[in-house]
Design a protein around this motif. Structure first.
Motif, mmCIF file in Angstrom:
data_model
loop_
_atom_site.group_PDB
_atom_site.id
_atom_site.type_symbol
_atom_site.label_atom_id
_atom_site.label_comp_id
_atom_site.label_asym_id
_atom_site.label_seq_id
_atom_site.Cartn_x
_atom_site.Cartn_y
_atom_site.Cartn_z
ATOM 1 N N GLU A 41 0.912 -1.350 0.014
ATOM 2 C CA GLU A 41 -0.106 0.164 0.146
ATOM 3 C C GLU A 41 0.887 1.174 -0.029
ATOM 4 O O GLU A 41 0.382 2.279 -0.564
ATOM 5 C CB GLU A 41 -0.863 0.121 1.184
ATOM 6 N N SER A 42 2.044 1.270 0.797
ATOM 7 C CA SER A 42 2.727 2.484 0.738
ATOM 8 C C SER A 42 3.397 2.609 -0.676
ATOM 9 O O SER A 42 3.467 3.987 -1.060
ATOM 10 C CB SER A 42 4.038 2.392 1.643
ATOM 11 N N LYS A 43 3.656 1.759 -1.422
ATOM 12 C CA LYS A 43 4.137 2.054 -2.726
ATOM 13 C C LYS A 43 2.814 2.585 -3.699
ATOM 14 O O LYS A 43 3.131 3.315 -4.863
ATOM 15 C CB LYS A 43 4.869 0.835 -3.287
ATOM 16 N N GLU A 112 2.102 -11.619 8.955
ATOM 17 C CA GLU A 112 1.147 -12.304 9.261
ATOM 18 C C GLU A 112 0.814 -12.140 10.938
ATOM 19 O O GLU A 112 1.733 -12.347 11.603
ATOM 20 C CB GLU A 112 1.025 -13.845 8.878
ATOM 21 N N LYS A 113 -0.367 -11.640 11.391
ATOM 22 C CA LYS A 113 -0.526 -11.663 12.640
ATOM 23 C C LYS A 113 -1.602 -12.638 13.316
ATOM 24 O O LYS A 113 -2.438 -13.137 12.507
ATOM 25 C CB LYS A 113 -1.243 -10.161 13.023
ATOM 26 N N PRO A 114 -1.675 -13.051 14.457
ATOM 27 C CA PRO A 114 -2.482 -13.869 14.873
ATOM 28 C C PRO A 114 -3.998 -13.412 14.688
ATOM 29 O O PRO A 114 -4.272 -12.227 15.045
ATOM 30 C CB PRO A 114 -2.151 -14.090 16.561
ATOM 31 N N GLY A 115 -4.600 -14.390 14.301
ATOM 32 C CA GLY A 115 -6.155 -13.968 13.870
ATOM 33 C C GLY A 115 -6.346 -13.289 12.715
ATOM 34 O O GLY A 115 -7.488 -13.076 12.286
ATOM 35 N N GLY A 116 -5.342 -12.846 11.978
ATOM 36 C CA GLY A 116 -5.449 -12.108 10.577
ATOM 37 C C GLY A 116 -5.429 -13.108 9.311
ATOM 38 O O GLY A 116 -5.513 -14.355 9.613
ATOM 39 N N ALA A 252 -1.542 5.139 4.314
ATOM 40 C CA ALA A 252 -2.380 4.076 4.010
ATOM 41 C C ALA A 252 -3.137 3.652 5.269
ATOM 42 O O ALA A 252 -4.567 3.388 5.160
ATOM 43 C CB ALA A 252 -1.486 3.007 3.503
ATOM 44 N N LEU A 253 -2.774 3.669 6.435
ATOM 45 C CA LEU A 253 -3.206 3.277 7.514
ATOM 46 C C LEU A 253 -4.227 4.284 8.132
ATOM 47 O O LEU A 253 -5.463 4.187 8.693
ATOM 48 C CB LEU A 253 -2.326 3.123 8.695
ATOM 49 N N ALA A 254 -3.933 5.779 7.914
ATOM 50 C CA ALA A 254 -4.837 6.854 8.382
ATOM 51 C C ALA A 254 -5.988 7.057 7.827
ATOM 52 O O ALA A 254 -7.007 7.489 8.265
ATOM 53 C CB ALA A 254 -3.711 7.987 8.786
ATOM 54 N N LYS A 280 -8.706 -4.639 7.751
ATOM 55 C CA LYS A 280 -9.202 -4.981 8.877
ATOM 56 C C LYS A 280 -8.791 -6.183 9.413
ATOM 57 O O LYS A 280 -7.549 -6.420 9.338
ATOM 58 C CB LYS A 280 -10.809 -5.609 8.196
ATOM 59 N N ASP A 281 -9.322 -6.637 10.508
ATOM 60 C CA ASP A 281 -8.713 -7.765 11.558
ATOM 61 C C ASP A 281 -8.281 -9.020 10.569
ATOM 62 O O ASP A 281 -7.470 -9.729 10.843
ATOM 63 C CB ASP A 281 -9.742 -8.165 12.478
ATOM 64 N N ASN A 282 -9.029 -9.315 9.610
ATOM 65 C CA ASN A 282 -8.878 -10.159 8.818
ATOM 66 C C ASN A 282 -8.044 -10.075 7.570
ATOM 67 O O ASN A 282 -7.684 -11.017 6.566
ATOM 68 C CB ASN A 282 -10.147 -11.100 7.903
ATOM 69 N N ASP A 283 -7.061 -9.041 7.450
ATOM 70 C CA ASP A 283 -6.199 -8.759 6.843
ATOM 71 C C ASP A 283 -4.598 -9.145 7.293
ATOM 72 O O ASP A 283 -4.621 -9.533 8.464
ATOM 73 C CB ASP A 283 -6.314 -7.335 6.591
ATOM 74 N N PHE A 284 -3.588 -8.797 6.642
ATOM 75 C CA PHE A 284 -2.243 -8.939 7.012
ATOM 76 C C PHE A 284 -2.229 -7.825 8.120
ATOM 77 O O PHE A 284 -2.822 -6.950 8.188
ATOM 78 C CB PHE A 284 -1.446 -8.687 5.972
ATOM 79 N N GLY A 285 -1.006 -7.910 8.805
ATOM 80 C CA GLY A 285 -0.543 -6.896 9.962
ATOM 81 C C GLY A 285 0.279 -5.912 9.040
ATOM 82 O O GLY A 285 1.089 -6.352 8.372
ATOM 83 N N ARG A 286 0.611 -4.657 9.489
ATOM 84 C CA ARG A 286 1.311 -3.606 8.999
ATOM 85 C C ARG A 286 1.829 -2.813 10.355
ATOM 86 O O ARG A 286 1.041 -2.275 11.025
ATOM 87 C CB ARG A 286 0.585 -2.748 7.995
#
Length: 328
Positions: A41-43, A112-116, A252-254, A280-286
């Motif tokens: 997303e940053s790119k 990858e984050k737990p639950g994502g 991207a996050l804001a 969202k919660d079901n996405d990758f972590g950033r």
């Protein structure tokens, strides 16, 4: 004499202006950057909203080149055809071990984050394949052979009694066409990544067989790496680039609403599909500052070494003392 002097003064001023322009042009470094889909997303912000990044086009320029996965970009970095690129821990390390690549990890895109979300392999609902062991003798799609997902993929197969080299037929299937390849029967199982996984799930008719998180929790999927010789030669330009990667992640996050538009434009994916998962919660972590998680990467390198996929490597060889996100 006054007229002659005035002419010489004007001429000298014109020459000075031209020379200043030449110097400025020479000072503006072009960075050849490789990118891929998805999760950069940053790119995407930098490509689609360049006006949001004052240094881009002023302090440095970017030549963007799209690739199917990280392994081809590793080869391009090693060959000197790219200066910076999206990389996976395994593909970058293979470039170091087998290609003599020297590089710095300057930022991180997603993990990858737990639950994502975790990259997974899918089969059709009516497939007789119920377990990983059932994949023996089958044709399996993977985004790029030798790319970042193959490490944990190989580990899962080995844990279930399969030899990845001889017990399955592995073929390259890009994420964008993975769903079609599965539904049309060209492969028996295929890897799914966002946003294509969300699209396939919405249609139905497929089911998850296994996910990479089962082999390696908290995977750092993709990071940003730059050739060490390029960084050492052009530290100011690379520093400006990393500042913009940092800013791009923050933007991207804001602003999720605008990010949905940016990603839709870049990936040609409908916003309703992106809306179902992106950020969202079901996405990758950033990481909010695009900071590389060197500790997590070291754990990955240790696992690769334990399984014989790589020799023992120290992740700190990839860390520049000052040019690493977050940079303000």
């Amino acid at each position: 004499m006054m007229r002659v002097s005035s002419k010489w003064i004007l001429a000298a001023g014109a020459v000075a202006a031209v020379m200043a322009g030449v110097s400025a042009a020479q000072a503006q470094t072009t960075i050849r950057v490789g990118w891929t889909i998805p999760a950069e997303e940053s790119k995407y912000w930098m490509m689609r909203r360049p006006a949001e990044f004052p240094s881009l086009g002023k302090d440095y320029k970017v030549e963007w080149t799209q690739f199917q996965g990280t392994a081809p970009m590793t080869q391009a970095l090693a060959a000197g055809a790219l200066d910076c690129a999206t990389q996976a821990v395994l593909s970058l390390s293979n470039g170091v071990v087998g290609g003599g690549l020297k590089a710095y990890i300057v930022a991180q895109h997603v993990f990858e984050k737990p639950g994502g979300f975790s990259v997974y392999w899918a089969v059709k609902d009516d497939s007789p394949i119920k377990t990983i062991a059932d994949l023996k003798g089958k044709t399996i799609g993977i985004s790029v052979i030798g790319g970042g997902t193959q490490g944990p993929f190989n580990m899962l197969l080995k844990k279930n009694g399969l030899d990845p080299a001889t017990d399955v037929k592995l073929v390259e299937v890009g994420f964008a066409v993975s769903e079609d390849a599965l539904r049309q029967g060209r492969v028996d199982a295929v890897n799914m990544n966002q946003p294509f996984a969300a699209r396939a799930e919405a249609k139905g008719g497929t089911r998850k067989l296994f996910a990479l998180s089962e082999a390696m929790p908290n995977i750092v999927h993709i990071l940003e790496a730059c050739r060490a010789d390029f960084v050492d030669k052009n530290p100011d330009a690379v520093k400006a680039y990393v500042k913009d990667i940092t800013a791009g992640m923050k933007k991207a996050l804001a602003n999720r609403e605008e990010t949905l538009k940016v990603v839709s434009e870049q990936l040609k994916a409908p916003i309703p599909v992106l809306e179902s998962y992106l950020l969202k919660d079901n996405d990758f972590g950033r990481d909010p500052g695009a900071a590389p998680n060197f500790q997590a990467m070291q754990k990955m390198l240790d696992i690769y070494a334990e399984t014989g996929m790589l020799p023992k490597l120290d992740v700190m060889q990839f860390k520049h003392p000052t040019i690493v996100a977050p940079l303000q």
